[in-house]
Write a protein that holds these residues in place. Structure first.
Motif, short mmCIF file in Angstrom:
data_model
loop_
_atom_site.label_atom_id
_atom_site.label_comp_id
_atom_site.label_asym_id
_atom_site.label_seq_id
_atom_site.Cartn_x
_atom_site.Cartn_y
_atom_site.Cartn_z
N LEU A 136 -39.56 65.48 89.86
CA LEU A 136 -40.83 66.42 90.89
C LEU A 136 -42.11 65.85 90.68
O LEU A 136 -43.08 65.90 91.29
CB LEU A 136 -40.18 67.54 91.76
CG LEU A 136 -38.65 66.63 92.19
CD1 LEU A 136 -37.93 68.12 92.89
CD2 LEU A 136 -38.75 66.49 93.87
N ASP B 165 -43.74 63.20 89.67
CA ASP B 165 -43.59 62.50 91.48
C ASP B 165 -44.71 62.64 92.49
O ASP B 165 -45.83 62.12 93.06
CB ASP B 165 -42.35 61.92 91.98
CG ASP B 165 -40.83 61.14 90.92
OD1 ASP B 165 -42.08 60.74 89.88
OD2 ASP B 165 -40.34 60.93 91.75
N THR B 166 -45.60 63.95 92.24
CA THR B 166 -45.84 64.74 93.19
C THR B 166 -47.26 64.53 92.41
O THR B 166 -48.22 64.09 93.65
CB THR B 166 -45.56 66.14 92.75
OG1 THR B 166 -44.31 66.23 93.47
CG2 THR B 166 -46.65 66.90 93.52
N ALA C 136 -48.50 60.25 92.83
CA ALA C 136 -48.32 60.15 94.21
C ALA C 136 -49.97 60.27 94.53
O ALA C 136 -51.10 60.94 93.76
CB ALA C 136 -48.17 60.65 95.63
N PRO D 218 -53.40 63.08 98.12
CA PRO D 218 -53.34 64.45 99.54
C PRO D 218 -54.51 64.63 100.07
O PRO D 218 -55.84 64.44 99.30
CB PRO D 218 -52.95 65.78 99.01
CG PRO D 218 -52.44 65.82 97.67
CD PRO D 218 -52.87 65.06 97.18
N TRP E 264 -56.99 68.68 90.80
CA TRP E 264 -56.11 67.24 90.41
C TRP E 264 -55.93 65.99 89.16
O TRP E 264 -54.66 66.27 88.69
CB TRP E 264 -56.06 66.78 91.53
CG TRP E 264 -55.06 66.21 92.47
CD1 TRP E 264 -54.37 65.14 92.06
CD2 TRP E 264 -53.65 66.55 92.97
NE1 TRP E 264 -53.12 64.40 92.45
CE2 TRP E 264 -53.05 65.79 93.05
CE3 TRP E 264 -53.83 67.90 93.35
CZ2 TRP E 264 -50.61 66.12 93.55
CZ3 TRP E 264 -52.76 68.44 93.88
CH2 TRP E 264 -51.65 67.72 93.79
N ARG F 279 -53.04 66.17 86.63
CA ARG F 279 -52.54 65.02 86.28
C ARG F 279 -52.37 65.16 84.50
O ARG F 279 -51.15 65.38 84.31
CB ARG F 279 -52.61 64.21 86.96
CG ARG F 279 -52.22 63.66 88.28
CD ARG F 279 -53.23 62.48 88.77
NE ARG F 279 -52.91 62.32 89.80
CZ ARG F 279 -53.07 61.05 90.00
NH1 ARG F 279 -54.32 60.71 90.37
NH2 ARG F 279 -52.94 60.61 92.33
N TRP G 252 -44.25 66.53 82.11
CA TRP G 252 -43.72 67.14 82.57
C TRP G 252 -42.99 68.38 83.23
O TRP G 252 -42.31 68.25 83.51
CB TRP G 252 -43.80 66.21 83.91
CG TRP G 252 -44.29 64.42 84.31
CD1 TRP G 252 -43.66 63.61 82.78
CD2 TRP G 252 -45.22 64.42 84.24
NE1 TRP G 252 -45.04 62.82 82.93
CE2 TRP G 252 -46.18 62.91 83.56
CE3 TRP G 252 -46.31 65.32 85.27
CZ2 TRP G 252 -46.49 61.98 84.22
CZ3 TRP G 252 -47.47 64.74 85.77
CH2 TRP G 252 -47.68 63.53 85.10
N ARG H 262 -37.44 72.18 94.21
CA ARG H 262 -38.60 71.93 94.98
C ARG H 262 -40.21 72.99 95.29
O ARG H 262 -40.97 73.20 95.03
CB ARG H 262 -38.54 71.17 96.62
CG ARG H 262 -37.87 69.61 96.28
CD ARG H 262 -37.64 68.93 97.61
NE ARG H 262 -36.64 69.22 98.49
CZ ARG H 262 -36.18 68.82 98.94
NH1 ARG H 262 -35.39 68.36 98.50
NH2 ARG H 262 -34.97 69.66 99.99
N ALA I 81 -43.34 73.23 93.48
CA ALA I 81 -44.62 73.43 94.51
C ALA I 81 -45.49 75.06 94.15
O ALA I 81 -46.68 74.80 94.63
CB ALA I 81 -44.05 73.92 96.32
N LEU J 236 -46.84 73.63 90.90
CA LEU J 236 -48.49 73.57 91.24
C LEU J 236 -49.59 74.15 91.52
O LEU J 236 -50.57 74.52 91.99
CB LEU J 236 -48.26 72.21 91.67
CG LEU J 236 -47.42 71.07 91.95
CD1 LEU J 236 -47.04 70.21 92.35
CD2 LEU J 236 -48.12 70.61 90.44
#
Length: 248
Positions: free
Chosen positions: A32, A35-36, A39, A42, A55, A59, A67, A126, A130, A133
């Motif tokens: 997760l 992938d977040t 992606a 945002p 951001w 990463r 991760w 999830r 969240a 992050l």
């Protein structure tokens, strides 16, 4: 694939000297996170250069951790999470607004995750991702503001230019996670080590104290005051200058 990823998570935690409990986090937590962050950006991040910069640092930070979550393990929040919450209100003395770092939202994440007994549930995973992050984003944004400032120097029309510092936010966060008791001092060490900056901080504290006491006396509108003038407006001006330390 998931079995291999779980093994990598366990190996990373062991090599990093972390708790063995971290290895019990389901592999899907790392999936997760990956992938977040991989992606498309945002919308709220894409619109601002500073957010894009943070951001990208996030990463790199999580990729180096393979991760692995930074602020939470299988037992809940790590000590650094509360240390960050304790440090956020103190940054007001540096001229930045603590509300920008959403301490209340971070505290709500801690309270919510403290109620979760197992992260086997996909919804719990999830929520953990969240929260992790959000904590990392808050820390990196705060660290960047203390080291560089909130205002982009290039947005100011000035006849001088100075190259802003570019701290390695990932390395800084890694160090703070290893020694959470030093998190507050580590953030404080990011501010410019210059005498003029210290003087500005002292002046800010004085003005805030003045504002808390009611602020400057108001000088009523009227004709321009000149040497030799008398009256209530002159008396009010004297009080205002004295309140600001500009008149004995």
């Amino acid at each position: 694939m998931r079995l291999r990823f779980a093994f990598v998570l366990a190996l990373t935690a062991a090599c990093a000297g972390g708790d063995a409990s971290q290895a019990t986090l389901p592999a899907t937590v790392g999936d997760l996170l990956r992938d977040t962050l991989q992606a498309p950006l945002p919308a709220e991040v894409k619109e601002e250069e500073e957010r894009r910069h943070v951001w990208a640092d996030m990463r790199r930070f999580y990729r180096r951790r393979l991760w692995l979550p930074a602020w939470f393990d299988a037992e809940g929040a790590v000590p650094a999470a509360q240390k960050l919450l304790d440090a956020i209100p103190l940054v007001a003395r540096e001229g930045v607004e603590p509300r920008h770092y959403r301490a209340e939202e971070l505290a709500a994440h801690l309270a919510e995750l403290a109620k979760i007994e197992s992260f086997d549930d996909p919804l719990a995973q999830r929520r953990l991702v969240a929260a992790d992050l959000r904590f990392t984003y808050a820390f990196m944004t705060l660290a960047h503001h203390l080291a560089v400032g909130r205002l982009n120097p290039r947005s100011i029309r000035a006849e001088w230019y100075t190259k802003p510092r570019d701290p390695n936010l990932g390395e800084l966060l890694t160090a703070m996670l290893e020694k959470p008791e030093a998190l507050g001092a580590g953030l404080e060490a990011l501010v410019p080590p210059l005498a003029p900056y210290a003087e500005l901080r002292t002046a800010l504290a004085a003005y805030r104290e003045l504002a808390a006491a009611g602020g400057w006396p108001e000088v009523a509108a009227g004709p321009t005051l000149k040497p030799g003038a008398t009256g209530e407006r002159v008396a009010a001006l004297r009080q205002r200058l004295a309140a600001g330390g500009d008149l004995p």
